[in-house]
Design an enzyme around this catalytic site. Sequence first.
Site, PDB file in Angstrom:
ATOM      1  N   GLY A   1       0.603  -4.811   1.347  1.00 21.90           N
ATOM      2  CA  GLY A   1      -0.559  -4.931   0.465  1.00 21.90           C
ATOM      3  C   GLY A   1      -0.239  -5.651  -0.834  1.00 21.90           C
ATOM      4  O   GLY A   1      -1.133  -6.246  -1.448  1.00 21.90           O
TER       5      GLY A   1
ATOM      6  N   ALA B   1       0.869  -1.172   0.000  1.00 17.89           N
ATOM      7  CA  ALA B   1       0.000   0.000   0.000  1.00 17.89           C
ATOM      8  C   ALA B   1       0.912   1.230   0.000  1.00 17.89           C
ATOM      9  O   ALA B   1       2.084   1.139   0.383  1.00 17.89           O
ATOM     10  CB  ALA B   1      -0.886  -0.021   1.244  1.00 17.89           C
TER      11      ALA B   1
ATOM     12  N   GLU C   1       4.179  -4.917   7.575  1.00 20.97           N
ATOM     13  CA  GLU C   1       3.503  -3.752   8.159  1.00 20.97           C
ATOM     14  C   GLU C   1       3.935  -3.417   9.580  1.00 20.97           C
ATOM     15  O   GLU C   1       3.843  -2.276  10.025  1.00 20.97           O
ATOM     16  CB  GLU C   1       1.977  -3.988   8.162  1.00 20.97           C
ATOM     17  CG  GLU C   1       1.340  -3.979   6.789  1.00 20.97           C
ATOM     18  CD  GLU C   1       1.303  -5.338   6.114  1.00 20.97           C
ATOM     19  OE1 GLU C   1       2.033  -6.258   6.559  1.00 20.97           O
ATOM     20  OE2 GLU C   1       0.553  -5.487   5.140  1.00 20.97           O
TER      21      GLU C   1
ATOM     22  N   GLU D   1      -0.492  -9.198  -0.073  1.00 18.11           N
ATOM     23  CA  GLU D   1      -1.921  -9.524   0.105  1.00 18.11           C
ATOM     24  C   GLU D   1      -2.663  -9.637  -1.231  1.00 18.11           C
ATOM     25  O   GLU D   1      -3.589 -10.437  -1.355  1.00 18.11           O
ATOM     26  CB  GLU D   1      -2.575  -8.475   1.015  1.00 18.11           C
ATOM     27  CG  GLU D   1      -2.085  -8.617   2.450  1.00 18.11           C
ATOM     28  CD  GLU D   1      -2.439  -7.440   3.324  1.00 18.11           C
ATOM     29  OE1 GLU D   1      -2.013  -6.315   2.991  1.00 18.11           O
ATOM     30  OE2 GLU D   1      -3.153  -7.624   4.328  1.00 18.11           O
TER      31      GLU D   1
HETATM   32  N1  COA Z   1       4.661   3.226  -0.618  1.00 20.37           N
HETATM   33  C1  COA Z   1       5.058   4.388  -1.148  1.00 20.37           C
HETATM   34  N2  COA Z   1       6.231   4.537  -1.792  1.00 20.37           N
HETATM   35  C2  COA Z   1       7.003   3.460  -1.896  1.00 20.37           C
HETATM   36  C3  COA Z   1       6.666   2.215  -1.350  1.00 20.37           C
HETATM   37  C4  COA Z   1       5.414   2.120  -0.690  1.00 20.37           C
HETATM   38  N3  COA Z   1       4.979   0.967  -0.184  1.00 20.37           N
HETATM   39  N4  COA Z   1       7.663   1.340  -1.605  1.00 20.37           N
HETATM   40  C5  COA Z   1       8.594   2.026  -2.289  1.00 20.37           C
HETATM   41  N5  COA Z   1       8.208   3.302  -2.468  1.00 20.37           N
HETATM   42  C6  COA Z   1       8.919   4.370  -3.168  1.00 20.37           C
HETATM   43  C7  COA Z   1      10.114   4.840  -2.348  1.00 20.37           C
HETATM   44  O1  COA Z   1       9.728   5.790  -1.383  1.00 20.37           O
HETATM   45  C8  COA Z   1      10.976   5.436  -3.448  1.00 20.37           C
HETATM   46  O2  COA Z   1      10.479   6.714  -3.769  1.00 20.37           O
HETATM   47  P1  COA Z   1      11.514   7.924  -4.078  1.00 20.37           P
HETATM   48  O3  COA Z   1      12.239   7.491  -5.325  1.00 20.37           O
HETATM   49  O4  COA Z   1      10.625   9.097  -4.273  1.00 20.37           O
HETATM   50  O5  COA Z   1      12.404   8.002  -2.884  1.00 20.37           O
HETATM   51  C9  COA Z   1      10.695   4.542  -4.652  1.00 20.37           C
HETATM   52  O6  COA Z   1       9.469   3.881  -4.373  1.00 20.37           O
HETATM   53  C10 COA Z   1      11.776   3.496  -4.835  1.00 20.37           C
HETATM   54  O7  COA Z   1      11.924   2.794  -3.592  1.00 20.37           O
HETATM   55  P2  COA Z   1      13.336   2.683  -2.796  1.00 20.37           P
HETATM   56  O8  COA Z   1      13.007   2.473  -1.361  1.00 20.37           O
HETATM   57  O9  COA Z   1      14.203   3.824  -3.145  1.00 20.37           O
HETATM   58  O10 COA Z   1      13.902   1.361  -3.474  1.00 20.37           O
HETATM   59  P3  COA Z   1      14.896   0.298  -2.818  1.00 20.37           P
HETATM   60  O11 COA Z   1      15.240  -0.605  -3.931  1.00 20.37           O
HETATM   61  O12 COA Z   1      15.972   0.989  -2.067  1.00 20.37           O
HETATM   62  O13 COA Z   1      14.013  -0.470  -1.730  1.00 20.37           O
HETATM   63  C11 COA Z   1      12.061  -1.650  -0.929  1.00 20.37           C
HETATM   64  C12 COA Z   1      12.903  -1.216  -2.149  1.00 20.37           C
HETATM   65  C13 COA Z   1      10.811  -2.336  -1.481  1.00 20.37           C
HETATM   66  C14 COA Z   1      12.882  -2.611  -0.070  1.00 20.37           C
HETATM   67  C15 COA Z   1      11.669  -0.398  -0.094  1.00 20.37           C
HETATM   68  O14 COA Z   1      11.140   0.582  -0.983  1.00 20.37           O
HETATM   69  C16 COA Z   1      10.640  -0.677   0.955  1.00 20.37           C
HETATM   70  O15 COA Z   1      10.962  -1.200   1.993  1.00 20.37           O
HETATM   71  N6  COA Z   1       9.379  -0.276   0.690  1.00 20.37           N
HETATM   72  C17 COA Z   1       8.316  -0.416   1.644  1.00 20.37           C
HETATM   73  C18 COA Z   1       7.823  -1.812   1.714  1.00 20.37           C
HETATM   74  C19 COA Z   1       6.713  -1.935   2.711  1.00 20.37           C
HETATM   75  O16 COA Z   1       6.873  -1.868   3.919  1.00 20.37           O
HETATM   76  N7  COA Z   1       5.504  -2.171   2.185  1.00 20.37           N
HETATM   77  C20 COA Z   1       4.352  -2.417   2.988  1.00 20.37           C
HETATM   78  C21 COA Z   1       3.389  -1.295   2.889  1.00 20.37           C
HETATM   79  S1  COA Z   1       1.778  -1.826   3.476  1.00 20.37           S
END
Ligand code: COA
Length: 255
Positions: free
Chosen positions: A108, A63, A131, A111
């Site tokens: 999400g 999400a 989460e 999910e």
């Molecule tokens: N919501 C909003 N933005 C997200 C996102 C999310 N769930 N997951 C990634 N992004 C965005 C990042 O903020 C980043 O934006 P930016 O370029 O403006 O900074 C872009 O997507 C790229 O992500 P980044 O974190 O730079 O890539 P990475 O390869 O270093 O890491 C992940 C990838 C997936 C490990 C990391 O983005 C992450 O942990 N995301 C959250 C995962 C999460 O907890 N999801 C559950 C949500 S319910």
Amino acid sequence: MSWETVDLDRNEGVATITVDRPDRLNAMNVETLEALDEALDEARDARALVLTGAGDDAFVAGADISYMAELDVEQAQAYAELGHHVTDAIETFSCPVIAAVNGYAFGGGCELALAADLRVAAESAVLGQTEIDLGIVPGWGGTQRLSRLVGDERARRLVFFGERVEASEAREMGLVGEVVADDDLDDHVAEMAADLAAKPKHALQAAKESLNQVHESHQSAGLTYERRLWSGLFGTDDQREGMRAFVEDREPDFE
Ligand code: COA
């Protein structure tokens, strides 16, 4: 057909829906959830459906945390309802749905895959219900659907620790049904979908509907419970801190 962040492609009875927001790793904001809902409706006459993410990095990274960071309880309730509506639409979709998990599938995103009938992951995919580190819990069906696939103890470990598991480990625990080489994912899933599309449509529909019944009576009550707990966490200090820390790119400092 395409929406700004979702594409729908059809080929001989197989519909493919791609979440297409690669600059946010296909994170699901409201607009994308609504577009996915419309794409599912548009694809309803398909005989097999593939759900995947655009780009090389993510299926769906969850999400949209930037959006969720400032939600209050009421807004979170509406977001959870929309998430439940879309995951229910996948689960009850008129034909089998295959999630082609081509990269990160967190929160999400995991999910959405859980709501599909079958999950095929690329070798490099990583999955998890992450989460907890945002100060919340899975809110789009994860607390209800996860344990069916991996068992209660494993589900608790995934949710409590927010573990991120590689595709091979996800396969071992039953979170995905199959792992294939990254380059083979599209062809392999296309072949599976074509096989399904060639099966007798009404029998397949009946099979899916009947298999879904196993969970139905417990699940609807469980989903209502999950939605209430999930949205109740919005406005807690830990939810604010967990999500703001992600948005500000720092470690969270929980209570
Ligand atoms: N919501 C909003 N933005 C997200 C996102 C999310 N769930 N997951 C990634 N992004 C965005 C990042 O903020 C980043 O934006 P930016 O370029 O403006 O900074 C872009 O997507 C790229 O992500 P980044 O974190 O730079 O890539 P990475 O390869 O270093 O890491 C992940 C990838 C997936 C490990 C990391 O983005 C992450 O942990 N995301 C959250 C995962 C999460 O907890 N999801 C559950 C949500 S319910």
